[in-house]
Design an enzyme around this catalytic site. Structure first.
Site, PDB file in Angstrom:
ATOM      1  N   ARG A  63      -9.917   0.746   8.555  1.00  0.00           N
ATOM      2  CA  ARG A  63      -9.419  -0.594   8.833  1.00  0.00           C
ATOM      3  C   ARG A  63     -10.463  -1.424   9.573  1.00  0.00           C
ATOM      4  O   ARG A  63     -10.172  -2.524  10.030  1.00  0.00           O
ATOM      5  CB  ARG A  63      -8.166  -0.491   9.707  1.00  0.00           C
TER       6      ARG A  63
ATOM      7  N   ARG B 140      11.507  -5.724   5.581  1.00  0.00           N
ATOM      8  CA  ARG B 140      11.243  -4.316   5.298  1.00  0.00           C
ATOM      9  C   ARG B 140      12.120  -3.390   6.151  1.00  0.00           C
ATOM     10  O   ARG B 140      12.285  -3.594   7.338  1.00  0.00           O
ATOM     11  CB  ARG B 140       9.762  -4.022   5.579  1.00  0.00           C
TER      12      ARG B 140
ATOM     13  N   LYS C  84       0.828  -1.215   0.000  1.00  0.00           N
ATOM     14  CA  LYS C  84       0.000   0.000   0.000  1.00  0.00           C
ATOM     15  C   LYS C  84       0.866   1.271   0.000  1.00  0.00           C
ATOM     16  O   LYS C  84       0.599   2.193  -0.755  1.00  0.00           O
ATOM     17  CB  LYS C  84      -0.925   0.039   1.228  1.00  0.00           C
TER      18      LYS C  84
ATOM     19  N   ARG D   4      10.725  -1.182  11.668  1.00  0.00           N
ATOM     20  CA  ARG D   4       9.570  -0.770  12.471  1.00  0.00           C
ATOM     21  C   ARG D   4       9.353  -1.757  13.619  1.00  0.00           C
ATOM     22  O   ARG D   4       9.472  -2.964  13.440  1.00  0.00           O
ATOM     23  CB  ARG D   4       8.308  -0.742  11.590  1.00  0.00           C
TER      24      ARG D   4
ATOM     25  N   ARG E 272      -0.713  -8.848  13.467  1.00  0.00           N
ATOM     26  CA  ARG E 272      -1.254  -7.853  12.532  1.00  0.00           C
ATOM     27  C   ARG E 272      -2.033  -8.523  11.412  1.00  0.00           C
ATOM     28  O   ARG E 272      -3.069  -8.030  10.972  1.00  0.00           O
ATOM     29  CB  ARG E 272      -0.122  -7.002  11.947  1.00  0.00           C
TER      30      ARG E 272
END
Ligand code: AMP
Length: 204
Positions: A88, A122, A13, A151, A162
């Protein structure tokens, strides 16, 4: 053009949002970025949000809706915007409907095995860009030179949580928006440029 970007964490995204916002010249509104910026500045909202984010949970709807409502009231959102990471949950989508009508919901679909590999590799920049270690041979951002970081919520235990939250709470939004006839499904198991080309075609 009022667009929502839907997709699991790691679906791409963020990468697509930057491109879409630039291409259509609309503001990119990322609730995740808004929280990370609040955390970096040590605000009350930041401290509160971090306690949920670090566990892979959603920040409560009322807090998120307030932030988005305030942002959408700015003049630059009059002719369009791109929402990345919001809504969400169904209550968030219902709250958004009271604020404005959206033209399109881009749903980026990616296999779960691909998503886990993407999230664990990531690396994120304070400027909002993110990269994958499989192709980036540096610990600084190629765009702005700042140091990249992992992160807190990209750790393996948190990623699982998540993805669970995504399936239970966020995925039902696809049906919610399908009922409204605005969903554009995009195959996200492809390189960034190919996915972006499909999005442009779908949005027209
Ligand atoms: P993201 O950068 O979009 O993956 O968001 C990172 C984290 O911020 C999420 O895992 C949530 O904890 C929180 N967050 C971002 N957007 C929302 C939202 N719309 N509702 C609730 N929590 C959110």
């Amino acid at each position: 053009m009022k667009v929502i970007l839907l997709g699991a964490p790691g679906a791409g995204k963020g990468s697509q949002a930057t491109k879409i916002a630039e291409h259509y010249n609309i503001p990119h509104i990322s609730t995740g970025d808004a929280f990370r910026s609040n955390i970096a500045r040590g605000t009350e909202i930041g401290v509160y949000a971090k306690s949920f984010m670090d566990k892979g949970q959603l920040v409560p709807d009322d807090v998120v809706v307030k932030i988005v409502a305030e942002r959408l009231s700015h003049k630059d959102c009059e002719n369009g915007f791109l929402l990345d990471g919001f809504p969400r949950s169904i209550p968030q989508a219902e709250a958004l409907e009271k604020l404005t009508e959206v033209d399109a919901v881009v749903d980026i679909e990616v296999d779960f095995s691909v998503i886990t590999a993407r999230l664990t590799g990531r690396r994120t920049c304070p400027c909002g860009e993110s990269y994958h270690i499989s192709w980036l041979n540096s610990d600084t951002c190629p765009k702005c030179g700042q140091k990249l970081f992992i992160r807190d919520d990209d750790k393996e235990e948190t990623i699982k949580q998540r993805l669970d939250v995504y399936q239970k709470t966020t995925e039902p939004l696809v049906a919610f928006y399908e009922e409204r006839g605005v969903v554009k499904k995009i195959d996200g198991n492809r390189p960034i440029e190919e996915v972006f080309a499909s999005i442009k075609e779908a949005l027209g």
